[in-house]
Write a protein that holds these residues in place. Structure first.
Motif, PDB file in Angstrom:
ATOM      1  N   LYS A   1     -31.531  21.686 -44.451  1.00  0.00           N
ATOM      2  CA  LYS A   1     -32.000  23.060 -44.245  1.00  0.00           C
ATOM      3  C   LYS A   1     -31.013  24.103 -44.749  1.00  0.00           C
ATOM      4  O   LYS A   1     -31.416  25.204 -45.129  1.00  0.00           O
TER       5      LYS A   1
ATOM      6  N   ILE B   1     -27.799  10.870 -32.292  1.00  0.00           N
ATOM      7  CA  ILE B   1     -28.623  12.076 -32.354  1.00  0.00           C
ATOM      8  C   ILE B   1     -27.895  13.226 -33.044  1.00  0.00           C
ATOM      9  O   ILE B   1     -28.522  14.043 -33.712  1.00  0.00           O
ATOM     10  N   ILE B   2     -26.570  13.281 -32.909  1.00  0.00           N
ATOM     11  CA  ILE B   2     -25.815  14.326 -33.608  1.00  0.00           C
ATOM     12  C   ILE B   2     -25.895  14.098 -35.113  1.00  0.00           C
ATOM     13  O   ILE B   2     -26.138  15.034 -35.887  1.00  0.00           O
ATOM     14  N   ASN B   3     -25.718  12.861 -35.553  1.00  0.00           N
ATOM     15  CA  ASN B   3     -25.803  12.579 -36.996  1.00  0.00           C
ATOM     16  C   ASN B   3     -27.205  12.809 -37.535  1.00  0.00           C
ATOM     17  O   ASN B   3     -27.370  13.291 -38.655  1.00  0.00           O
ATOM     18  N   MET B   4     -28.236  12.488 -36.746  1.00  0.00           N
ATOM     19  CA  MET B   4     -29.606  12.769 -37.148  1.00  0.00           C
ATOM     20  C   MET B   4     -29.783  14.264 -37.381  1.00  0.00           C
ATOM     21  O   MET B   4     -30.311  14.704 -38.399  1.00  0.00           O
ATOM     22  N   LYS B   5     -29.294  15.071 -36.420  1.00  0.00           N
ATOM     23  CA  LYS B   5     -29.443  16.520 -36.521  1.00  0.00           C
ATOM     24  C   LYS B   5     -28.598  17.090 -37.660  1.00  0.00           C
ATOM     25  O   LYS B   5     -29.030  18.020 -38.358  1.00  0.00           O
ATOM     26  N   MET B   6     -27.405  16.543 -37.879  1.00  0.00           N
ATOM     27  CA  MET B   6     -26.572  17.017 -38.986  1.00  0.00           C
ATOM     28  C   MET B   6     -27.251  16.763 -40.330  1.00  0.00           C
ATOM     29  O   MET B   6     -27.199  17.611 -41.225  1.00  0.00           O
ATOM     30  N   THR B   7     -27.916  15.622 -40.471  1.00  0.00           N
ATOM     31  CA  THR B   7     -28.660  15.328 -41.701  1.00  0.00           C
ATOM     32  C   THR B   7     -29.755  16.370 -41.908  1.00  0.00           C
ATOM     33  O   THR B   7     -29.949  16.877 -43.019  1.00  0.00           O
ATOM     34  N   MET B   8     -30.454  16.700 -40.837  1.00  0.00           N
ATOM     35  CA  MET B   8     -31.499  17.722 -40.924  1.00  0.00           C
ATOM     36  C   MET B   8     -30.899  19.083 -41.285  1.00  0.00           C
ATOM     37  O   MET B   8     -31.433  19.803 -42.137  1.00  0.00           O
ATOM     38  N   ASN B   9     -29.773  19.433 -40.643  1.00  0.00           N
ATOM     39  CA  ASN B   9     -29.122  20.725 -40.916  1.00  0.00           C
ATOM     40  C   ASN B   9     -28.619  20.807 -42.347  1.00  0.00           C
ATOM     41  O   ASN B   9     -28.710  21.861 -42.986  1.00  0.00           O
TER      42      ASN B   9
END
Length: 107
Positions: A90, A79-87
């Motif tokens: 953005k 989930i951290i890597n998923m969110k980092m990809t999104m960040n």
């Protein structure tokens, strides 16, 4: 977090039969409560801090976060890597470097 640390967190709760209280809502509330206690460490000064107290409150946030991960069957790295990809999408480096602006305000 190292697997032995995760196992220790799990054993602590299991030994005390606290899983019955670990609903997602209760754990989310506990994370926010502990995060507020962490923030309190910086309430009157951003430079004169009790590092031991900061470590204790940050550890509480992390323990409750691990409990929530377990309760929801989630993997922290995933989930951290998923969110980092999104960040990263953005906040592209060329627009965000050196800026504290929200992604909607980047030029």
């Amino acid at each position: 977090m190292k697997q032995e640390t995760v196992d220790r967190i799990r054993k602590f709760s299991e030994d005390r039969d606290w899983g019955q209280f670990h609903t997602p809502a209760n754990l989310a509330k506990s994370i926010v409560i502990e995060a507020a206690e962490l923030l309190e460490c910086f309430q009157w000064s951003e430079t004169d801090i009790d590092l031991q107290h900061v470590k204790e409150e940050l550890a509480d946030v992390m323990v409750y976060s691990q409990n929530l991960l377990d309760e929801l069957g989630l993997d922290a790295d995933e989930i951290i890597n998923m969110k980092m990809t999104m960040n990263e999408a953005k906040y592209p480096v060329e627009k965000a470097k050196g800026s504290a602006a929200k992604y909607t305000e980047l030029n």
